[in-house]
Design a protein around this motif. Sequence first.
Motif, PDB file in Angstrom:
ATOM      1  N   TYR A 276       8.681   9.740   1.957  1.00  0.00           N
ATOM      2  CA  TYR A 276       9.547  10.141   2.006  1.00  0.00           C
ATOM      3  C   TYR A 276      10.653   9.372   0.774  1.00  0.00           C
ATOM      4  O   TYR A 276      11.064   9.391   0.330  1.00  0.00           O
ATOM      5  N   GLY A 277      11.091   7.614   2.109  1.00  0.00           N
ATOM      6  CA  GLY A 277      11.618   7.467   1.764  1.00  0.00           C
ATOM      7  C   GLY A 277      11.959   6.212   0.687  1.00  0.00           C
ATOM      8  O   GLY A 277      12.676   6.002  -0.468  1.00  0.00           O
ATOM      9  N   ASN A 278      10.539   6.059   0.344  1.00  0.00           N
ATOM     10  CA  ASN A 278      10.059   5.350  -1.241  1.00  0.00           C
ATOM     11  C   ASN A 278       9.221   5.888  -2.030  1.00  0.00           C
ATOM     12  O   ASN A 278       8.764   5.866  -2.751  1.00  0.00           O
ATOM     13  N   ASN A 279       9.637   7.449  -2.073  1.00  0.00           N
ATOM     14  CA  ASN A 279       8.940   8.294  -2.815  1.00  0.00           C
ATOM     15  C   ASN A 279       7.751   7.812  -3.550  1.00  0.00           C
ATOM     16  O   ASN A 279       7.532   7.659  -4.800  1.00  0.00           O
ATOM     17  N   ARG A 280       6.617   8.126  -2.913  1.00  0.00           N
ATOM     18  CA  ARG A 280       5.467   7.945  -3.231  1.00  0.00           C
ATOM     19  C   ARG A 280       4.815   8.219  -1.893  1.00  0.00           C
ATOM     20  O   ARG A 280       4.834   8.524  -1.086  1.00  0.00           O
ATOM     21  N   ILE A 281       3.248   7.372  -2.439  1.00  0.00           N
ATOM     22  CA  ILE A 281       2.222   8.262  -1.438  1.00  0.00           C
ATOM     23  C   ILE A 281       1.136   7.331  -1.308  1.00  0.00           C
ATOM     24  O   ILE A 281       0.340   6.651  -2.400  1.00  0.00           O
ATOM     25  N   GLN A 282       0.901   6.936   0.206  1.00  0.00           N
ATOM     26  CA  GLN A 282       0.923   5.578   0.691  1.00  0.00           C
ATOM     27  C   GLN A 282      -0.275   5.760   1.202  1.00  0.00           C
ATOM     28  O   GLN A 282      -1.348   6.992   1.748  1.00  0.00           O
ATOM     29  N   PHE A 283      -2.273   5.428   0.429  1.00  0.00           N
ATOM     30  CA  PHE A 283      -3.588   5.115   1.666  1.00  0.00           C
ATOM     31  C   PHE A 283      -3.520   3.571   2.285  1.00  0.00           C
ATOM     32  O   PHE A 283      -3.377   3.095   1.746  1.00  0.00           O
ATOM     33  N   PHE A 284      -3.961   3.901   3.929  1.00  0.00           N
ATOM     34  CA  PHE A 284      -4.410   3.364   3.922  1.00  0.00           C
ATOM     35  C   PHE A 284      -6.039   3.390   4.365  1.00  0.00           C
ATOM     36  O   PHE A 284      -6.088   4.855   5.104  1.00  0.00           O
ATOM     37  N   GLU A 285      -6.567   2.290   4.011  1.00  0.00           N
ATOM     38  CA  GLU A 285      -8.242   2.614   4.691  1.00  0.00           C
ATOM     39  C   GLU A 285      -8.211   2.471   5.797  1.00  0.00           C
ATOM     40  O   GLU A 285      -7.400   1.703   6.385  1.00  0.00           O
ATOM     41  N   TYR A 286      -8.856   2.917   6.824  1.00  0.00           N
ATOM     42  CA  TYR A 286      -9.290   2.662   7.889  1.00  0.00           C
ATOM     43  C   TYR A 286      -9.428   1.433   8.495  1.00  0.00           C
ATOM     44  O   TYR A 286     -10.026   0.248   8.442  1.00  0.00           O
ATOM     45  N   GLY A 287      -8.380   1.406   9.641  1.00  0.00           N
ATOM     46  CA  GLY A 287      -8.417   0.024  10.115  1.00  0.00           C
ATOM     47  C   GLY A 287      -7.563  -1.146   9.575  1.00  0.00           C
ATOM     48  O   GLY A 287      -7.608  -1.957   9.757  1.00  0.00           O
ATOM     49  N   ASN A 288      -7.189  -1.544   8.060  1.00  0.00           N
ATOM     50  CA  ASN A 288      -6.221  -1.554   7.672  1.00  0.00           C
ATOM     51  C   ASN A 288      -4.567  -1.351   7.174  1.00  0.00           C
ATOM     52  O   ASN A 288      -4.248  -0.064   7.248  1.00  0.00           O
ATOM     53  N   LEU A 289      -3.127  -2.148   8.161  1.00  0.00           N
ATOM     54  CA  LEU A 289      -2.523  -2.104   8.384  1.00  0.00           C
ATOM     55  C   LEU A 289      -1.866  -2.338   7.099  1.00  0.00           C
ATOM     56  O   LEU A 289       0.048  -1.914   6.985  1.00  0.00           O
ATOM     57  N   SER A 290      -1.975  -2.952   5.487  1.00  0.00           N
ATOM     58  CA  SER A 290      -2.056  -2.694   4.583  1.00  0.00           C
ATOM     59  C   SER A 290      -2.036  -1.517   3.857  1.00  0.00           C
ATOM     60  O   SER A 290      -3.252  -1.674   2.470  1.00  0.00           O
ATOM     61  N   GLY A 291      -1.177  -0.863   2.851  1.00  0.00           N
ATOM     62  CA  GLY A 291      -1.661   0.490   2.329  1.00  0.00           C
ATOM     63  C   GLY A 291      -1.502   0.348   0.698  1.00  0.00           C
ATOM     64  O   GLY A 291      -0.408  -1.032   0.090  1.00  0.00           O
ATOM     65  N   MET A 292      -1.986   1.379   0.339  1.00  0.00           N
ATOM     66  CA  MET A 292      -1.840   0.997  -1.337  1.00  0.00           C
ATOM     67  C   MET A 292      -1.488   2.819  -1.621  1.00  0.00           C
ATOM     68  O   MET A 292      -1.697   3.524  -1.061  1.00  0.00           O
ATOM     69  N   THR A 293      -0.578   2.285  -3.087  1.00  0.00           N
ATOM     70  CA  THR A 293      -0.191   2.850  -3.004  1.00  0.00           C
ATOM     71  C   THR A 293      -0.968   4.275  -4.629  1.00  0.00           C
ATOM     72  O   THR A 293      -1.424   4.008  -5.526  1.00  0.00           O
ATOM     73  N   LEU A 294      -0.704   5.893  -4.439  1.00  0.00           N
ATOM     74  CA  LEU A 294      -1.364   6.783  -4.857  1.00  0.00           C
ATOM     75  C   LEU A 294      -1.094   7.051  -6.183  1.00  0.00           C
ATOM     76  O   LEU A 294      -1.343   7.121  -6.997  1.00  0.00           O
ATOM     77  N   VAL A 295       0.478   7.687  -5.929  1.00  0.00           N
ATOM     78  CA  VAL A 295       1.435   8.035  -6.314  1.00  0.00           C
ATOM     79  C   VAL A 295       2.888   7.336  -6.450  1.00  0.00           C
ATOM     80  O   VAL A 295       3.245   7.904  -5.672  1.00  0.00           O
ATOM     81  N   ASN A 296       3.014   6.725  -7.531  1.00  0.00           N
ATOM     82  CA  ASN A 296       4.432   6.354  -7.030  1.00  0.00           C
ATOM     83  C   ASN A 296       5.837   6.740  -7.373  1.00  0.00           C
ATOM     84  O   ASN A 296       6.057   7.776  -7.591  1.00  0.00           O
ATOM     85  N   GLY A 297       6.713   6.208  -7.072  1.00  0.00           N
ATOM     86  CA  GLY A 297       8.025   6.264  -6.933  1.00  0.00           C
ATOM     87  C   GLY A 297       8.737   6.903  -8.528  1.00  0.00           C
ATOM     88  O   GLY A 297      10.189   7.738  -8.741  1.00  0.00           O
ATOM     89  N   SER A 298       8.002   6.426  -9.184  1.00  0.00           N
ATOM     90  CA  SER A 298       8.888   7.204 -10.541  1.00  0.00           C
ATOM     91  C   SER A 298       8.186   8.533 -11.215  1.00  0.00           C
ATOM     92  O   SER A 298       8.699   9.592 -11.812  1.00  0.00           O
ATOM     93  N   LEU A 299       7.612   9.413  -9.534  1.00  0.00           N
ATOM     94  CA  LEU A 299       6.828  10.806 -10.396  1.00  0.00           C
ATOM     95  C   LEU A 299       7.178  11.828  -9.425  1.00  0.00           C
ATOM     96  O   LEU A 299       7.103  12.676  -9.659  1.00  0.00           O
ATOM     97  N   LEU A 300       8.071  11.169  -8.201  1.00  0.00           N
ATOM     98  CA  LEU A 300       7.949  11.879  -6.832  1.00  0.00           C
ATOM     99  C   LEU A 300       9.230  11.149  -6.787  1.00  0.00           C
ATOM    100  O   LEU A 300       9.547  10.466  -6.813  1.00  0.00           O
ATOM    101  N   ASN A 301      10.109  13.034  -5.993  1.00  0.00           N
ATOM    102  CA  ASN A 301      10.974  12.200  -5.298  1.00  0.00           C
ATOM    103  C   ASN A 301      11.387  12.722  -3.987  1.00  0.00           C
ATOM    104  O   ASN A 301      10.946  14.329  -3.917  1.00  0.00           O
ATOM    105  N   GLY A 302      11.559  12.064  -3.086  1.00  0.00           N
ATOM    106  CA  GLY A 302      11.499  12.366  -0.810  1.00  0.00           C
ATOM    107  C   GLY A 302      10.053  13.665  -1.113  1.00  0.00           C
ATOM    108  O   GLY A 302      10.597  14.712  -1.321  1.00  0.00           O
ATOM    109  N   PRO A 303       8.869  12.701  -1.336  1.00  0.00           N
ATOM    110  CA  PRO A 303       7.844  13.794  -0.601  1.00  0.00           C
ATOM    111  C   PRO A 303       7.393  14.381   0.752  1.00  0.00           C
ATOM    112  O   PRO A 303       7.513  12.913   1.354  1.00  0.00           O
ATOM    113  N   THR A 304       7.435  14.994   1.023  1.00  0.00           N
ATOM    114  CA  THR A 304       7.543  15.312   2.130  1.00  0.00           C
ATOM    115  C   THR A 304       5.910  16.019   2.997  1.00  0.00           C
ATOM    116  O   THR A 304       5.381  15.833   4.680  1.00  0.00           O
TER     117      THR A 304
END
Length: 813
Positions: free
Chosen positions: A607-635
Amino acid sequence: MFLVNVKKLDAQIFNYKIDDLRIGRLYEFSAYIANVIRKEKCFNKTNIRFEVRAINESGNVIAKKGTGDVPECYNMSWSKYGISFETTHSSVVLLMISNVAEGRGNDVAIDDIELRVYSTNDLDDTFTTDASTTSIIIDSTEIDSTETSSTAPIAIDSTEIDSTETTTTITSTSSKTPQHTSTILDCNNTEDYCECSNDFIGSSCEIQSVDVCSKHENDTYGSLFFITFGSGSDRFSSKTASDFNFTTNLKKESWSNFKPGAYAFVNSVPSSLTVLWHNAAKDHTTNDTDGYMYLADLGKAGEQIFNYQINNLCVGMSYELSAYMTNVMRETWWPSVTEPNIRFEVRAMKENGDLIAQKSTGDIPIYKHMTWSKHGLSFVAKSSSIVLLMISNVDGHWGNDLAIDDIQLRVSSAHQTGFCYPVLSFNQPKFCPIVSWEANGITVANDTVIGLSTIGMFIDTSNAIYVNDQETNSVQIWYEGKTEPMIIKPENLNASKGIFVTNDGDIYLDNGEHNWRVDKWSKSSNSSVPVMYVSGTCFGLFVDRDKNVYCSLRDQHRVVKRSLCCDGNTTTTTVAGNGANGSAPNMLNQPSGIFVDIKLNLYVADYGNNRIQFFEYGNLSGMTLVNGSLLNGPTDINVDADGNLFIVDQGNHRIVRFGSNGLGCIISCSDARGINSHQLESPSSIAFDTNAHIFVLDTGNSRIQKFLLATNPCDSTTTEAPTTQVTTEAPTTQVTTEAPTTQETTAAAVATTQETTTKASTTLATTIKSTTAAAATIKPTTEITTKTTTSTSTSTSTSTSMQTTNSSLTPNP
């Protein structure tokens, strides 16, 4: 013959004392053994350990050797087993001890037990017929043996030996020749002994050298996991067993402290302090430069080398567990070096751990050059959740050093993934690339029913709608066809946000704002109990396929989970975010809705980063699927059967879809908040019913809106109540190399709630290659604009459990 039905591990089958041996002389202790079970059914096989021990206070082991599993044959077939040894004591006790326990089978016949002396001190254990000058042949009438438990090492003195020396029944002669074949493991029938179909280790199939069939190697059978331990330039890997999702009784040690009971992952065999190891020998994995292997210095019988828990197997389906193993000791003159002997076991994952199958390797021999051999067992799954074990059968501080590589579980049916997933509790439709919904919504419930601040909603496969009403601290349930809700008031529920319902009707509720926990309201008991303790409010809740419950702690900027499979396991694990507010790949900012797919990958509405993050199983480093220029507070976020994302874009007061055609608005696309039927204000949650209609919890307007599916030209039928998923496409075999906790590989198939989808992951991969590229190719249903309006509500809801496998999911940071 001596007929024995063995029921205990370490049962002493034979215990014979003999005196006046000549120290330094070479002897052979042998017997002919046959499995009395016919080769028709899957029974436990006898596995016997020959031991020679000194008769003294410590009961020193002079020599030991296992038979391996004594095979079943169509006609009962005798084979010669035994051990040669150079005696270090004049008085010894000769033992035969069971290496296996419990289950049906384990029935053996023994005959012509013999101790003979060699005329040469050649230590080659070949059982040559001309090496004996004197033999002591024992028939079955002289054996005084009972099934007593033997725990090695044991202290033996003359008073402990339960054996009677009856000189009238011992014949000292070299002329008597046993009337049996002397070929080890020679089944006397015309059948091909190595007859396992499709290269799977049959219940009665062995090859003398490697204990498995290798003549039908075939890569068409799906791997559920394949552990190679990775690679690296450092001699010792920094990884531990937990990085590869298994546990062990051994302790991770550095080389300076490597001793019995220790393990490490190494890319070549270290030089031993005793100079007896295959120095610098490499791992087994093909084309694996500087590949690591699992090095173990075993000290005690019963040590668990490998303990791996796996869920969602298909009951009644055949599987193979295997590993490549090698003795790291070199050939040596040392007479009493212990050779590793490993027992594979498969047990049900429950309190009593019922044994499903077991098989032992026999003694893994010493060679001049380090030699890898494949060992393992096949089994039919009798439980969907099992534990795979490798356990040491022997003690020993001199020797008993082992390397393991390429541990694999695979399914024995071609084009099957081997996973059968539970019935879904939610709806996951399949859509065309171009699909639309009616622009005007239908109000299902308004503020007089659900209150003014409700943000949690769930829809099950019976189209029942669940809402947690914060004003009355209750759960309201609208069953299909009913206009009035049923109201549940769980005890001590306060300001609940997240909600999730499993297919048994249990309702998981956030109760963290004041009570610091997640509660489960049980339909069967009509009461609630805590199932997870948390440090704040769970704005999103989810229960995955393996019965793990997830909580998105919005104010703590992380997502945590806890397993529900074991009452005693209360450990909570962080799976996304590090607790600090930030936008780095390993950080979150007010995470809200969450979703977990069938491969246990995690999606987070950040929500606060205006993005959708994807975390592959077991990985604590996420990948951005949809970034903050396209969304505003996804819930909130939901995922359909093809991996397309449905996102509640709260700050822009709309619902968007992200997939192969980019990002497009599908509901409330007029660029303005409002109360009209085509508008939303600060929506918080989204869900599908069985007809693929979209339900939106329109929090700013205190209502639930239903948007009917308008067009879906690919398939006139959308979804139905799901059945148990059996994925049927050949999976992508996952090699566990660099990713630290990569676990199971499912299929490249996605189950919809109507059918098994065999082309499930074809849409999202191209979309996720670049978020920027995706934005450039937007093909919205209605033209989309980006707003920066601050959301008037910071609410969210749980997503619903997913049945999708995105094997092509390769998003970029």
